[in-house]
Design a protein around this motif. Structure first.
Motif, short mmCIF file in Angstrom:
data_model
loop_
_atom_site.label_atom_id
_atom_site.label_comp_id
_atom_site.label_asym_id
_atom_site.label_seq_id
_atom_site.Cartn_x
_atom_site.Cartn_y
_atom_site.Cartn_z
N TYR A 180 4.66 16.65 -13.70
CA TYR A 180 4.35 17.14 -12.35
C TYR A 180 5.54 16.90 -11.43
O TYR A 180 6.39 16.06 -11.69
N GLU A 181 5.59 17.67 -10.36
CA GLU A 181 6.58 17.49 -9.31
C GLU A 181 5.85 17.65 -7.97
O GLU A 181 4.94 18.47 -7.85
N ILE A 182 6.25 16.86 -6.97
CA ILE A 182 5.68 16.96 -5.62
C ILE A 182 6.75 17.51 -4.69
O ILE A 182 7.86 16.97 -4.63
N ILE A 183 6.42 18.56 -3.98
CA ILE A 183 7.35 19.24 -3.08
C ILE A 183 6.86 19.05 -1.65
O ILE A 183 5.73 19.44 -1.32
N GLU A 184 7.68 18.45 -0.79
CA GLU A 184 7.27 18.11 0.58
C GLU A 184 8.20 18.74 1.60
O GLU A 184 9.42 18.68 1.48
N ARG A 185 7.60 19.35 2.62
CA ARG A 185 8.37 20.02 3.66
C ARG A 185 9.19 19.05 4.51
O ARG A 185 10.34 19.32 4.86
N ALA A 186 8.61 17.91 4.86
CA ALA A 186 9.27 16.97 5.78
C ALA A 186 10.50 16.34 5.13
O ALA A 186 10.58 16.17 3.91
N SER A 187 11.45 15.96 5.98
CA SER A 187 12.65 15.29 5.48
C SER A 187 12.44 13.80 5.31
O SER A 187 13.13 13.14 4.54
N GLU A 188 11.47 13.26 6.03
CA GLU A 188 11.13 11.85 5.91
C GLU A 188 9.68 11.65 6.31
O GLU A 188 9.08 12.49 6.98
N VAL A 189 9.12 10.55 5.87
CA VAL A 189 7.73 10.24 6.19
C VAL A 189 7.68 9.56 7.54
O VAL A 189 8.33 8.54 7.77
N LYS A 190 6.90 10.13 8.47
CA LYS A 190 6.73 9.53 9.78
C LYS A 190 5.43 8.73 9.81
O LYS A 190 4.39 9.23 9.39
N PRO A 191 5.47 7.48 10.29
CA PRO A 191 4.27 6.64 10.29
C PRO A 191 3.30 7.01 11.41
O PRO A 191 3.00 6.22 12.29
N LEU A 192 2.83 8.28 11.40
CA LEU A 192 1.93 8.75 12.43
C LEU A 192 0.47 8.53 12.03
O LEU A 192 0.16 8.27 10.87
N GLY A 193 -0.41 8.71 13.00
CA GLY A 193 -1.83 8.58 12.72
C GLY A 193 -2.36 7.21 13.06
O GLY A 193 -1.60 6.28 13.33
N ALA A 194 -3.66 7.12 13.06
CA ALA A 194 -4.31 5.86 13.43
C ALA A 194 -4.95 5.24 12.18
O ALA A 194 -4.32 5.17 11.12
N GLY A 195 -6.20 4.80 12.32
CA GLY A 195 -6.86 4.14 11.20
C GLY A 195 -7.65 5.12 10.35
O GLY A 195 -8.11 6.16 10.82
N ILE A 196 -7.80 4.78 9.08
CA ILE A 196 -8.60 5.57 8.14
C ILE A 196 -9.64 4.64 7.53
O ILE A 196 -9.33 3.54 7.08
N VAL A 197 -10.88 5.10 7.52
CA VAL A 197 -11.96 4.33 6.89
C VAL A 197 -12.08 4.77 5.44
O VAL A 197 -12.33 5.94 5.15
N ILE A 198 -11.88 3.84 4.54
CA ILE A 198 -12.04 4.09 3.10
C ILE A 198 -13.30 3.37 2.67
O ILE A 198 -13.42 2.16 2.82
N ASN A 199 -14.25 4.14 2.14
CA ASN A 199 -15.54 3.54 1.79
C ASN A 199 -15.71 3.43 0.27
O ASN A 199 -14.79 3.71 -0.51
N CYS A 200 -16.92 3.08 -0.12
CA CYS A 200 -17.22 2.83 -1.54
C CYS A 200 -17.08 4.06 -2.41
O CYS A 200 -17.04 3.94 -3.64
N THR A 201 -16.99 5.25 -1.83
CA THR A 201 -16.89 6.45 -2.64
C THR A 201 -15.50 6.64 -3.24
O THR A 201 -15.32 7.45 -4.15
N VAL A 202 -14.51 5.91 -2.73
CA VAL A 202 -13.13 6.01 -3.23
C VAL A 202 -12.73 4.80 -4.05
O VAL A 202 -11.92 4.90 -4.97
N THR A 203 -13.29 3.64 -3.74
CA THR A 203 -12.80 2.40 -4.36
C THR A 203 -12.94 2.33 -5.88
O THR A 203 -12.11 1.68 -6.52
N PRO A 204 -13.94 2.99 -6.54
CA PRO A 204 -13.92 2.94 -8.01
C PRO A 204 -12.63 3.51 -8.60
O PRO A 204 -12.07 2.94 -9.53
N ALA A 205 -12.14 4.61 -8.05
CA ALA A 205 -10.89 5.20 -8.54
C ALA A 205 -9.70 4.30 -8.22
O ALA A 205 -8.76 4.20 -9.01
N PHE A 206 -9.73 3.65 -7.05
CA PHE A 206 -8.67 2.70 -6.71
C PHE A 206 -8.63 1.56 -7.74
O PHE A 206 -7.55 1.11 -8.13
N LYS A 207 -9.81 1.10 -8.16
CA LYS A 207 -9.85 0.04 -9.17
C LYS A 207 -9.29 0.55 -10.49
O LYS A 207 -8.54 -0.15 -11.17
N GLN A 208 -9.65 1.78 -10.86
CA GLN A 208 -9.15 2.35 -12.11
C GLN A 208 -7.62 2.46 -12.11
O GLN A 208 -6.99 2.29 -13.14
N CYS A 209 -7.06 2.77 -10.94
CA CYS A 209 -5.61 2.95 -10.84
C CYS A 209 -4.87 1.65 -10.59
O CYS A 209 -3.63 1.64 -10.49
#
Length: 488
Positions: free
Chosen positions: A46-75
């Motif tokens: 695979y290859e990832i193609i990104e328009r931006a020249s650099e990652v900007k630390p924008l945005g606020a908080g993100i709520v990650i709930n139990c629906t994602v954490t099983p995959a986080f544990k797997q990874c």
């Protein structure tokens, strides 16, 4: 290069060199990086193609709930995720007098019911965590996509700097104004195969100001001393705004201000529709709302803080004004191209489900891509994409409806008052049912060891968890050419 000569040929896997399909991912956002993280654990190139020249630390908080954490544990990233996030178990609905109207909270232990509770993480921290799971050589920055082409033999992406990328599958994970979607829909429209609703512009009824402060002390913001995230959602009586503050693990305070647009103010903001996230458009909006009161958890002067106090403590380059579009597209794929996250469903952030559903998309899509045989033909790829959309669409529609409920709760007018009354007086058993519906979908990656955490509320059936690869013995198929795409 010729993507697909208009011929029919025998596709005999018994005499072909084993070749896994190469995946081109356009967009290095949360969804694109999650897909890359999962594919990194396979033999799929695979290859990832990104328009931006650099990652900007924008945005606020993100709520990650139990629906994602099983995959986080797997990874293997769950423990680090916990170390850089804060437990979130209550949402306080407050008023402009800094009083608490009502509290949305779990009635039972979420870890016991679902495996884990919800946690608040800042977008930059989550982005950095996912970014570190993908080898740097897999990500190509400053690659603005000009055109995409597809056919029976593969896909081709051409970028503004003259570079080209070839593969077998193209994933558009490049946001609400996805270049991949625009190229795909343009061709479908020419072929009279695009639903009328998909050709309409993204509707929006809100704009939003987001950001976070520099690290603060408890003297500056007393609620930072508390172990769990302090989440306040303040509703205004007389102005077309609602605003939220959240405390983070890094001792910063995230803020989000929503402006509800009228017909006239929508016109004023329409010129902003295609702009990128950034601080340029944030200044005027911040001046309009800086006097709005917030709750800091302290006494006397602490309780009299306003949004302006947070703005003054926030690096200006990290503040941004963003559109709050809302739409679920009908067309998610065609031929060898498929969409993911905001590119195919844009949810109002009031429900906190946008990022979560992008991650869910990545998990399910990775399952179906991994299940493809070597040298997959277009029909097999399209069947995998159909299975992906069929599995995801009901959950996306449910999340869309939930986000509408939360948006209505903080909006203006009679519907908002009714929604708040219902939420405030919802019996515990009814809230548990509502919560179960939101948290029943907890997808996992079928080709990694399962998360077997004991829970009282079992996850909903997940078709892609049983998508395993078909045995490849003497399979011989005739590959009919898709519409020819000659690329010169």
């Amino acid at each position: 290069m010729e993507i697909n000569p208009a011929v029919t040929f025998k596709h005999d896997r018994t005499v072909m060199y084993a070749k896994r399909p190469k995946v081109l991912i356009v967009g290095a956002g949360l969804g694109g990086l999650t897909l890359g993280m999962i594919l990194q654990k396979t033999d799929i190139p695979y290859e990832i193609i990104e328009r931006a020249s650099e990652v900007k630390p924008l945005g606020a908080g993100i709520v990650i709930n139990c629906t994602v954490t099983p995959a986080f544990k797997q990874c293997g990233i769950y423990d680090e995720f916990v170390s850089i996030s804060k437990a979130l178990d209550t949402i306080n609905i407050s008023n402009e007098e800094r009083g608490i109207e009502f509290v949305i909270a779990d009635n039972e232990d979420p870890a016991k019911r679902y495996g884990t509770g919800s946690r608040l993480i800042t977008r930059p921290k989550l982005y950095d965590l996912l970014l570190r799971q993908v080898p740097p050589e897999r990500i190509h920055m400053s690659k603005k996509v000009l055109s995409t082409h597809q056919g029976g033999n593969g896909v081709l992406v051409r970028c503004a700097d003259g570079s080209e990328y070839e593969g077998d599958i193209l994933v558009g994970a490049d946001g609400a104004y996805s270049a991949v979607r625009q190229n795909l829909y343009s061709q479908l429209n020419k072929d009279n195969r695009l639903p009328a609703s998909d050709a309409l512009p993204l509707p929006f009824t809100n704009v939003c100001l987001v950001g976070q402060t520099r690290p603060l002390t408890a003297a500056e913001f007393p609620d930072l001393e508390k172990a769990n995230c302090q989440f306040y959602n303040t509703l205004s009586k007389d102005t077309p705004y609602a605003w939220m503050t959240l405390t983070t693990k890094e001792n910063t305070v995230c803020f989000l201000v929503i402006q509800f647009l009228t017909t006239e103010t929508s016109k004023d903001n329409d010129a902003f529709r295609n702009s990128e996230w950034g601080p340029e458009a944030a200044q005027a909006m911040s001046e309009e709302v800086r006097h709005f009161p917030i709750i800091s958890g302290g006494s006397n002067g602490g309780e009299k803080l306003t949004l302006g106090d947070l703005f003054d403590l926030a690096p200006k380059e990290y503040m941004s004004k963003v559109m709050l579009e809302e739409k679920v597209f009908k067309t998610w794929y065609d031929c060898r191209t498929v969409l993911l996250g905001d590119a195919c469903h844009k949810l109002n952030p009031s429900g906190g489900a946008g990022a979560t559903n992008a991650l869910h998309d990545a998990i399910v899509l990775a399952n179906y891509i991994h299940a493809l045989p070597d040298h997959p033909i277009t029909d097999e790829i399209e069947a995998a994409f159909k299975a992906y959309q069929d599995e995801r669409i009901k959950w996306v529609q449910s999340a869309f409806e939930t986000s509408q409920t939360f948006r209505n709760m903080v909006d203006k007018g009679a519907k908002a008052r009714i929604t708040r009354f219902v939420m405030k007086n919802l019996p515990g058993w009814a809230f548990s049912k509502f919560e179960e519906r939101m948290f029943s979908n907890r997808p996992q990656i079928y080709f990694l060891p399962r998360d077997e955490t004991e829970v009282t509320m079992k996850p909903a059936y997940q078709p892609s968890l049983y998508a395993g690869r078909a045995k490849e013995t003497t399979v011989t198929t005739t590959a009919s050419a898709s519409p020819a795409v000659a690329v010169v």
